[in-house]
Every structure is written in C-alpha cells, then in structure tokens.
Design a protein around this motif. Structure first.
Motif, mmCIF file in Angstrom:
data_model
loop_
_atom_site.group_PDB
_atom_site.id
_atom_site.type_symbol
_atom_site.label_atom_id
_atom_site.label_comp_id
_atom_site.label_asym_id
_atom_site.label_seq_id
_atom_site.Cartn_x
_atom_site.Cartn_y
_atom_site.Cartn_z
ATOM 1 N N VAL A 225 1.049 -1.805 0.225
ATOM 2 C CA VAL A 225 0.010 0.057 0.019
ATOM 3 C C VAL A 225 1.171 1.161 0.289
ATOM 4 O O VAL A 225 1.353 1.560 1.318
ATOM 5 C CB VAL A 225 -0.645 0.004 0.972
ATOM 6 C CG1 VAL A 225 -1.884 1.563 0.993
ATOM 7 C CG2 VAL A 225 -2.174 -0.977 1.458
ATOM 8 N N CYS B 278 0.689 4.992 0.682
ATOM 9 C CA CYS B 278 0.567 5.615 1.110
ATOM 10 C C CYS B 278 0.575 7.256 0.254
ATOM 11 O O CYS B 278 -0.538 7.978 0.365
ATOM 12 C CB CYS B 278 0.686 5.727 2.061
ATOM 13 S SG CYS B 278 0.155 4.347 3.007
ATOM 14 N N LEU C 19 -1.899 6.303 -2.236
ATOM 15 C CA LEU C 19 -3.314 6.521 -2.269
ATOM 16 C C LEU C 19 -3.974 8.302 -1.341
ATOM 17 O O LEU C 19 -5.155 7.838 -1.565
ATOM 18 C CB LEU C 19 -2.770 5.374 -0.745
ATOM 19 C CG LEU C 19 -4.757 5.262 0.054
ATOM 20 C CD1 LEU C 19 -5.518 4.477 -1.443
ATOM 21 C CD2 LEU C 19 -4.477 4.509 1.418
ATOM 22 N N VAL D 96 -6.292 2.997 4.658
ATOM 23 C CA VAL D 96 -5.709 2.075 4.539
ATOM 24 C C VAL D 96 -6.129 1.051 5.616
ATOM 25 O O VAL D 96 -5.726 -0.544 5.129
ATOM 26 C CB VAL D 96 -3.757 2.410 5.739
ATOM 27 C CG1 VAL D 96 -3.105 1.371 6.027
ATOM 28 C CG2 VAL D 96 -2.978 3.355 4.717
ATOM 29 N N LYS E 165 -7.935 -1.242 3.517
ATOM 30 C CA LYS E 165 -7.355 -2.228 2.468
ATOM 31 C C LYS E 165 -6.726 -3.461 3.136
ATOM 32 O O LYS E 165 -6.581 -4.641 2.993
ATOM 33 C CB LYS E 165 -6.020 -1.486 2.376
ATOM 34 C CG LYS E 165 -5.936 -0.192 0.887
ATOM 35 C CD LYS E 165 -6.207 -0.807 -0.180
ATOM 36 C CE LYS E 165 -5.717 0.700 -1.263
ATOM 37 N NZ LYS E 165 -5.972 -0.427 -2.824
#
Length: 220
Positions: A29, A31, A34, A94, A97
C-alpha cells in the motif's frame, strides 16, 4: 495476515525492500499514491481541504500542490492543520485495505508512518536507512539532481537516529548493488517473520536494529 510498516528517508532503498516483500506475497500500500487517489474520490477530504485552505483545487479537479506546499512548508501551524485533515483520511483508507487483504501480509509504505499514527496498525515497523553520502549519490543519479539540490532534500528529512529511536527495526542499506541488498532484505524479513510467528514483540520503539531470532544484532 501480518501488517508491516515501512518508512525511512529518500534514497535509502525502500523501493527494493517493498519489491522483496511483494515477492514474499505481501500486498503493498503506497500511501502517497493512495492520498492522491483520495484527493480525486473522497468528498470529505476535498471539503476539509477547502474549508481549511480555501479553493485549492485547479479547474481540472486536481490539487494545486504548489500553492498548498508554499503555504504549509513556511508555517508549522498550517502544516499541522493539513496533516490533521490528511492523516485520518489516509489511515481510514489503509484500514480498509487491511480488512480486504487476502495475501500473506500487507506492507504500508509511508514516509509519515509514525507521525500519522499508522504505525499502530502494524505488527512491526521497519525503517530503511542508509548513510547520507550513499543517499546523496543515489538521489542524484535517480532524480537527475545537482549535489546541492540532493543535499537540500536530505537535510529537509529526519536523520537516521530519529528512525532508530522510533521504529521497532532498523534495516540499514550499505550495499552498492541492488541485488546484494535485495538478498539481505529477504533474509531480514524472513527472520522478522519467524520472530512474529514465535509471538515475539516486534512492535515497540526500542530500535531493535533487525534482531534475528537468536537475539544477535543484524544491521543490513
């Protein structure tokens, strides 16, 4: 499912560490990516930014990053205001996710992993660091910067000691060759996963510097 947080300064080798984790069946992930996705899709985040800073979105809907940067990086209070809006939005995304992850584990790639509070979502927090001279060389080659520009970028970030004091594990990149570092990263995470499987505490902020299962220090 295991959540590992990855942070550290630019030019230290985080990309290689994340690539190795992906090979080990970890979802990655990013960030930063994102956040920019949320800027397009999260109405609450967009409204929060407008309420705090005025009209900061360009006609095409994208954030006027230059205007926001000029405002927050010259005023610590404005930066805190921005972080108070952005950190909760990214952290919530997050968490989603993590809930949906079906792989062996998930790695959170975040420069503000600890400041945002996302470190509390992790089974272990790992800082990837390297000597300033090594980082300088890498940044200049990677981004096409002059030495002065690269030094300025390094000086704007936290020193290695901050990561050593605040992350559970320190993964120090001393390799010139990417493949050599990747091999050491793989061994580092294999050892870390063994520790986690044994139920050992890898979530503290005591600067473990990559403790191996037998307790010896492994500086990578």
């Amino acid at each position: 499912m295991i959540v590992i947080g990855i942070t550290g300064p630019t030019g230290a080798g985080k990309t290689t560490a994340l690539e190795v984790l992906a090979e080990m069946d970890f979802e990655i992930v990013d960030c930063d990516a994102l956040y920019y996705q949320l800027l397009r899709t999260d109405g609450t985040l967009r409204r929060g930014l407008r309420d705090a800073f005025g009209e900061v979105f360009l006609p095409d809907g994208s954030l006027d990053r230059r205007a926001v940067a000029a405002r927050v990086f010259s005023d610590e209070r404005e930066l805190e205001k921005l972080n108070a809006i952005v950190f909760p939005a990214v952290s919530a995304a997050v968490r989603q996710k993590i809930c949906k992850c079906s792989q062996k584990g998930l790695a959170i790639d975040a420069i503000n992993l600890l400041e945002s509070g996302m470190g509390r979502l992790c089974r272990a927090t790992v800082a990837v660091t390297a000597a300033p001279a090594v980082r300088l060389k890498r940044i200049m080659a990677r981004d096409g910067l002059t030495e002065e520009q690269a030094r300025s970028r390094i000086e704007a970030q936290k020193p290695a000691d901050w990561y050593r004091d605040n992350c559970a594990c320190l993964l120090e990149n001393q390799e010139e060759d990417r493949e050599a570092f990747a091999a050491q990263v793989r061994a580092f995470f294999q050892n870390l996963l063994k520790m986690i499987d044994k139920g050992e505490d890898c979530s503290g902020s005591e600067g473990m510097e990559g403790d191996t299962p037998d307790g010896e220090k492994e500086r990578l």
